[in-house]
Design a protein around this motif. Structure first.
Motif, PDB file in Angstrom:
ATOM      1  N   GLU A   1       2.271   9.527  -5.656  1.00 44.13           N
ATOM      2  CA  GLU A   1       2.679  10.879  -5.272  1.00 44.13           C
ATOM      3  C   GLU A   1       3.773  11.424  -6.176  1.00 44.13           C
ATOM      4  OE1 GLU A   1       3.841  10.328  -1.272  1.00 44.13           O
ATOM      5  OE2 GLU A   1       1.800  10.288  -0.453  1.00 44.13           O
ATOM      6  N   LEU A   2       4.662  10.558  -6.622  1.00 42.06           N
ATOM      7  CA  LEU A   2       5.822  11.002  -7.398  1.00 42.06           C
ATOM      8  C   LEU A   2       5.662  10.791  -8.892  1.00 42.06           C
ATOM      9  CD1 LEU A   2       8.649   9.703  -5.037  1.00 42.06           C
ATOM     10  CD2 LEU A   2       7.686  11.996  -5.174  1.00 42.06           C
TER      11      LEU A   2
ATOM     12  N   ALA B   1       5.324  13.704   0.421  1.00 37.52           N
ATOM     13  CA  ALA B   1       6.019  13.361  -0.819  1.00 37.52           C
ATOM     14  C   ALA B   1       7.392  14.033  -0.874  1.00 37.52           C
ATOM     15  CB  ALA B   1       5.175  13.772  -2.020  1.00 37.52           C
ATOM     16  N   LEU B   2       7.443  15.305  -0.458  1.00 42.45           N
ATOM     17  CA  LEU B   2       8.725  16.007  -0.428  1.00 42.45           C
ATOM     18  C   LEU B   2       9.674  15.373   0.581  1.00 42.45           C
ATOM     19  CD1 LEU B   2       7.497  19.694  -0.737  1.00 42.45           C
ATOM     20  CD2 LEU B   2       9.178  18.602  -2.251  1.00 42.45           C
TER      21      LEU B   2
ATOM     22  N   LYS C   1      10.827  17.843  -7.265  1.00 44.89           N
ATOM     23  CA  LYS C   1      10.757  18.677  -6.075  1.00 44.89           C
ATOM     24  C   LYS C   1      10.088  20.016  -6.379  1.00 44.89           C
ATOM     25  CE  LYS C   1      14.434  17.218  -2.910  1.00 44.89           C
ATOM     26  NZ  LYS C   1      15.662  17.652  -2.215  1.00 44.89           N
ATOM     27  N   ALA C   2      10.457  20.595  -7.534  1.00 44.21           N
ATOM     28  CA  ALA C   2       9.883  21.884  -7.921  1.00 44.21           C
ATOM     29  C   ALA C   2       8.372  21.765  -8.119  1.00 44.21           C
ATOM     30  CB  ALA C   2      10.554  22.394  -9.199  1.00 44.21           C
ATOM     31  N   ARG C   3       7.960  20.680  -8.760  1.00 47.30           N
ATOM     32  CA  ARG C   3       6.519  20.475  -8.992  1.00 47.30           C
ATOM     33  C   ARG C   3       5.764  20.331  -7.670  1.00 47.30           C
ATOM     34  NH1 ARG C   3       2.760  16.662  -9.089  1.00 47.30           N
ATOM     35  NH2 ARG C   3       4.173  15.018  -8.379  1.00 47.30           N
ATOM     36  N   LEU C   4       6.329  19.525  -6.774  1.00 50.81           N
ATOM     37  CA  LEU C   4       5.674  19.308  -5.486  1.00 50.81           C
ATOM     38  C   LEU C   4       5.619  20.584  -4.648  1.00 50.81           C
ATOM     39  CD1 LEU C   4       7.215  15.839  -4.553  1.00 50.81           C
ATOM     40  CD2 LEU C   4       4.852  16.281  -5.231  1.00 50.81           C
ATOM     41  N   GLU C   5       6.724  21.359  -4.658  1.00 47.44           N
ATOM     42  CA  GLU C   5       6.757  22.601  -3.866  1.00 47.44           C
ATOM     43  C   GLU C   5       5.756  23.617  -4.385  1.00 47.44           C
ATOM     44  OE1 GLU C   5      10.846  23.536  -4.230  1.00 47.44           O
ATOM     45  OE2 GLU C   5      11.485  22.354  -2.475  1.00 47.44           O
ATOM     46  N   LYS C   6       5.605  23.664  -5.722  1.00 54.41           N
ATOM     47  CA  LYS C   6       4.638  24.596  -6.308  1.00 54.41           C
ATOM     48  C   LYS C   6       3.210  24.199  -5.926  1.00 54.41           C
ATOM     49  CE  LYS C   6       3.169  26.572 -10.748  1.00 54.41           C
ATOM     50  NZ  LYS C   6       3.377  26.558 -12.218  1.00 54.41           N
ATOM     51  N   ALA C   7       2.917  22.926  -6.056  1.00 57.69           N
ATOM     52  CA  ALA C   7       1.575  22.446  -5.698  1.00 57.69           C
ATOM     53  C   ALA C   7       1.308  22.629  -4.216  1.00 57.69           C
ATOM     54  CB  ALA C   7       1.432  20.977  -6.087  1.00 57.69           C
TER      55      ALA C   7
ATOM     56  N   SER D   1       0.835  -1.210   0.000  1.00 62.84           N
ATOM     57  CA  SER D   1       0.000   0.000   0.000  1.00 62.84           C
ATOM     58  C   SER D   1       0.863   1.251   0.000  1.00 62.84           C
ATOM     59  CB  SER D   1      -0.925   0.014   1.211  1.00 62.84           C
ATOM     60  OG  SER D   1      -1.793  -1.090   1.187  1.00 62.84           O
ATOM     61  N   ASN D   2       1.921   1.258   0.820  1.00 64.31           N
ATOM     62  CA  ASN D   2       2.773   2.440   0.923  1.00 64.31           C
ATOM     63  C   ASN D   2       3.606   2.658  -0.338  1.00 64.31           C
ATOM     64  OD1 ASN D   2       1.807   2.992   3.473  1.00 64.31           O
ATOM     65  ND2 ASN D   2       3.440   1.876   4.521  1.00 64.31           N
ATOM     66  N   VAL D   3       4.053   1.571  -0.964  1.00 65.52           N
ATOM     67  CA  VAL D   3       4.794   1.706  -2.224  1.00 65.52           C
ATOM     68  C   VAL D   3       3.887   2.273  -3.311  1.00 65.52           C
ATOM     69  CG1 VAL D   3       5.919   0.428  -4.099  1.00 65.52           C
ATOM     70  CG2 VAL D   3       6.503  -0.073  -1.715  1.00 65.52           C
ATOM     71  N   ARG D   4       2.676   1.758  -3.395  1.00 60.49           N
ATOM     72  CA  ARG D   4       1.727   2.253  -4.401  1.00 60.49           C
ATOM     73  C   ARG D   4       1.412   3.728  -4.174  1.00 60.49           C
ATOM     74  NH1 ARG D   4      -2.548  -2.889  -4.373  1.00 60.49           N
ATOM     75  NH2 ARG D   4      -1.199  -4.359  -5.521  1.00 60.49           N
TER      76      ARG D   4
END
Length: 920
Positions: A782-783, A915-916, A860-866, A774-777
């Motif tokens: 997320e990534l 995710a970050l 990282k940039a995508r996640l930080e923006k979101a 579950s955690n791997v999925r």
């Protein structure tokens, strides 16, 4: 009943009617279990004129879940079913049909009309009973009851006579809710209040000669929304503390128009802050005024009644109503002014109207006859006209005395109300209970067993012969023309349906008291409380130990459903579209200890999909040779996956039992839903797939077929109370697939009794694999990594659980979690994410390298923006929701949307932060 091969598609309509007919024909709804512990519920009898609405669907689904559950647990389960004769509703239906044929009730004798009602009942009544069958209600139809059946009539007459002889029924002149269209008194339940645009008039009531107020005025100003009733005013009330009127209390005013001299009385009903602080009192046409009049010493028999049964003005006892007002209707009718308009015009012409001064937007003063105002106005729910508080002779029950014991029973816990939050409401009503008006001016119903002689003497008896015996030979008697309120007869439902008042009734002896009552909170006082009273009076005990009160089913936006709003949901339409099982499961899943349910057709559709998921899982089982089980006890199991599913069955069974003990329908349905969908369909069937890749007779496959077939059987049993149709179909399909036949239907099967001990090491291993997968999925999602991508993984510090699981089940980890190879040891340097696996109190942290899998910097940039966007939205919404002005003044749906959006963005921000963190 079932073909050996299960159809490729689940179609509810193909199985529902077939199985219901089978259950009813074979006596499945009341298996004869004379030595078993009884379990009894009675359904709130729907009107014989009724049709299934969404409230019925909720109420009866909850009852059916309970009765099927207790039947599976071996109880002698009896669900009493029947219909109410519904005096007003039924008489209206028949009279309406007569009108269509240019006929009317008064063309016939009372007996002839009642015969016509019975004809209608036999030909057209009881539509709702067939609709309850469509819902799957497992009621004992062989003993269907009707509140006008001869045995029930006997129970009603006995109760009336006994109560009368004990001084608990009496005749009195009091105010009632009078429906001028139906020409009968009606109960509070049959009154609907609507806010209408009306007017507030101010008038001068001249003080008697020589009397003035402190400010020199020779009149008292009164205000009213019903000026026509001043023709029957009998007092003016002022508050005891109101110094403006202290000097005139005990003095009199002389009414305009009638010239009646009426007293000024001191009473706390008058509000010094409202209007002038002086209130006109019309005790014959207002419930509050009636009480003020009594406190002022006015006997009910002396109160003035200025309207007849049609709500037309009639002459009052003192003869002071001018002829010009006699026979006027209270309101405008057929384009002609009524008494209201005539009274206002006369008072204005005579100089007694005090105009209302209003200001325009420009600040100019404009004079109007009255002040516009929204007025709460009572309407009869069937007659559709404004209800008139009307002074008339009626029969009453001394409810205060009968309420004493039920109050004590609830306080002591002898009767438990669930949820307990309703107790305060119950006590407030019961401790301030008013006399119960039980007479209705109808022809259809239980006729009141009272006879009058020429002098007005009353003789109450079960039969006319007995009444004549009391009156004496030769005394001419006339029976009361009224019938009893239908709530009077339905109050006897828990025991009269079981044979009372006949003696030595086995059914009554075994099944009374009932075990539980399920009811909407809206009839707590009209039915539930009265059953408590009559149970105690007639049987000497409470009718049941527990009362469950559920909420209302509301429209999707939370508003109350009504035909006028066009937001009524037809449960039969939902059954046609999604099946009865899906609608039932929706009701159970949404029922949370009496809270209102918001209708959500998407969720009903979702539960149809849940049924389809179970259907397809059964087809998968059959395709792998998994058929019905022949044992209640769990089969022997060595494989970890099989031990795990047995343990999960034990756990979910306990969860359901605990939830049902507390009547937590939402928790019980959630438990079986999560187990079926997630544990069995998604995980267990996936875990056992490799077992069937070898020879059919290898020991692992043989064991797994036995365990899987047993586990599926347990699902069908535990799910049956919620989804009876699909579970019965699959129950027999599983047996037919194996070339056999069930010895009994699922409806009379036994509740799970696994009697199994499983290895904690084995179950922890499977839980560990599931948590890791579950955690791997989740991390891949997320990534933005493809779900099927196989990733290398490193486990620097393996727990004992991890080491043993990887040693025995590395293939399962690779296939489910898509991790290969898994190395126990340190990970190489470089970008990586961390994923945990937890079970049995042990936690393992996997390092999964991401070099070459994703662009770390870009991700990282995508996640930080979101993350920044979600945090900003969450902060903005938090500020709006903390603003009291917004929460109090905005539309409820806007506040709900803001709360939902805040929750969404808060959860999204948390997910992005995680995710970050994975990326380091």
């Amino acid at each position: 009943m079932s073909n050996s091969e299960l159809s490729t598609t689940f179609t509810p309509a193909d199985i529902e009617a077939r199985w219901y007919s089978h259950w009813e024909e074979t006596g499945g709804f009341r298996p004869e279990r004379p030595d078993a512990e009884p379990y009894t519920i009675v359904n709130p009898p729907p009107n014989v004129t009724g049709s299934l609405h969404i409230g019925h669907a909720l109420d009866n689904t909850l009852q059916d879940i309970v009765i099927r559950y207790e039947r599976l647990r071996g109880k002698d389960a009896l669900w009493v079913v029947g219909t109410d004769h519904a005096g007003i509703a039924t008489q209206m239906v028949v009279e309406r049909q007569m009108e269509e044929r240019q006929d009317k009730r008064t063309n016939y004798s009372r007996e002839e009309f009642v015969d016509k009602v019975w004809e209608w009942k036999h030909e057209s009544g009881g539509t709702i009973t067939n609709q309850l069958r469509r819902l799957g209600c497992s009621m004992d139809w062989s003993r269907e009851q009707f509140t006008m059946d001869p045995h029930f009539d006997k129970a009603v007459l006995k109760t009336f006579v006994d109560l009368y002889n004990d001084g608990l029924i009496y005749r009195d002149k009091r105010l009632v809710n009078w429906d001028p269209k139906l020409k009968t008194a009606i109960s509070d339940l049959e009154v609907e209040t609507q806010d209408l645009q009306g007017s507030f008039w101010h008038f001068k009531y001249p003080l008697e000669d020589g009397v003035t107020l402190g400010d020199g005025r020779d009149y008292i100003e009164v205000a009213t929304t019903r000026p026509e009733t001043m023709l029957a005013d009998m007092a003016v009330a002022v508050h005891p503390s109101d110094e403006r009127y202290a000097s005139v209390v005990g003095k009199h005013v002389v009414l305009p128009i009638t010239g009646r001299r009426i007293p000024i009385v001191s009473d706390e009903h008058a509000d010094p802050e409202l209007g002038s602080g002086a209130v006109k009192i019309t005790p014959g046409h207002d419930f509050n005024d009636f009480e003020v009049g009594k406190r002022a010493g006015i006997a009910a028999g002396d109160m003035l009644n200025m309207l007849d049964g049609n709500a037309d003005v009639c002459q009052v006892s003192d003869g002071l109503v001018p002829d010009e007002f006699i026979d006027l209707h209270r309101f405008k009718r057929d384009g002609k002014d009524g008494a209201r308009e005539a009274v206002v015009a006369r008072l204005k012409a005579d100089g007694f109207l005090i105009p209302h001064i209003a200001k325009t937007k420009k600040g100019e003063e404009v004079e109007h006859d009255a002040e516009p105002r929204k007025i709460a106005t009572p309407f009869g729910d069937r007659g559709g006209v404004v209800i008139e508080p009307w002074l008339t002779d009626q029969w009453y029950v001394d409810a205060e005395k009968l309420a004493a014991k039920p109050i004590e029973q609830v306080k002591s816990g002898e009767i438990e109300i669930v949820p307990a939050t309703w107790e305060k409401t119950f006590f407030n009503w019961m401790e301030n209970i008013q006399p119960w008006c039980i007479s209705r001016q109808l022809w259809w119903g239980h006729r009141i067993p009272a006879w009058f002689d020429a002098d007005g003497n009353i003789f109450v008896a079960a039969t006319e012969e007995e009444a004549q015996g009391k009156a004496g030979a030769g005394v001419a008697l006339t029976q009361d023309s009224d019938v009893l309120d239908t709530w009077f007869s339905s109050a006897l439902w828990p025991f009269a349906t079981l044979g009372w008042p006949e003696e030595n009734q086995p059914l009554l002896n075994k099944h009374f008291p009932n075990s539980l009552l399920v009811s909407g909170f809206d009839i707590l006082f009209f039915w539930d409380a009265r059953m408590m009273m009559m149970g105690q009076y007639n049987m000497g005990k409470a009718p049941w130990p527990k009362l469950y009160l559920h909420g209302l089913v509301r429209a999707a936006d939370g508003s109350k459903m009504s035909k006028s709003k066009g937001n009524v949901v037809d449960p039969l339409g939902l059954i046609d579209e999604y099946g009865a099982d899906a609608l039932r499961f929706f009701m159970a899943a949404m029922e949370s200890q009496g809270r209102d349910i918001k209708m959500d057709e998407k969720r009903v559709e979702g539960y149809r999909n849940f049924a389809t998921k179970l259907w397809n899982a059964t087809r998968f089982c059959q395709s792998n040779g998994i058929g019905a089980s022949e044992t209640l006890k769990a089969p022997p199991a060595r494989l970890a996956a099989n031990q795990w599913i047995i343990g999960e069955v034990v756990q979910v069974c306990a969860e359901i039992e605990a939830a049902m003990a507390d009547l937590r329908f939402d928790a019980a349905s959630s438990a079986i839903y999560q187990f079926t969908w997630s544990k069995f369909c998604d995980w267990y069937l996936e875990l056992i797939k490799p077992v069937f890749n070898g020879e059919d007779d290898n020991p692992a496959a043989v064991e797994t077929r036995a365990v899987a077939g047993w586990a599926l059987d347990q699902i069908l049993v535990m799910l049956h109370p919620f989804m009876p149709f699909i579970t019965e179909e699959l129950w027999h399909s599983q047996a037919a697939f194996a070339g056999g036949k069930r010895q009994y239907d699922l409806i009379t099967a036994s509740w799970p009794n696994p009697r199994a001990e499983v290895s904690k090491d084995a179950t922890d291993a499977i839980d560990w694999v599931i948590d890791l997968t579950s955690n791997v999925r989740s991390a891949k999602n997320e990534l933005g990594i493809a779900p099927g991508a196989k990733l290398a993984a490193f486990l620097p510090n393996a727990s004992s659980l991890a080491a043993s699981t990887l040693e025995r089940s590395s293939a399962a980890v690779e296939r489910l979690a898509r991790l290969t190879p898994v190395t126990v040891g340190d990970a190489p340097d470089g970008a990586a994410m961390q994923v945990t696996a937890q079970a049995g109190g042990q936690t393992d942290v996997f390092i999964i390298p991401l070099e070459g899998i994703i662009d770390i910097a870009e991700e990282k940039a995508r996640l930080e923006k979101a993350l920044a966007v979600s945090q900003k939205e969450a902060k903005s919404l938090e500020g709006r929701l903390s603003n009291a002005n917004f929460v109090e003044r905005a539309k409820p749906e806007a506040v709900e949307k803001a709360k939902a959006d805040f929750a969404h963005h808060s959860e999204e921000a948390e997910r992005l932060e995680q995710a970050l963190a994975r990326l380091g």
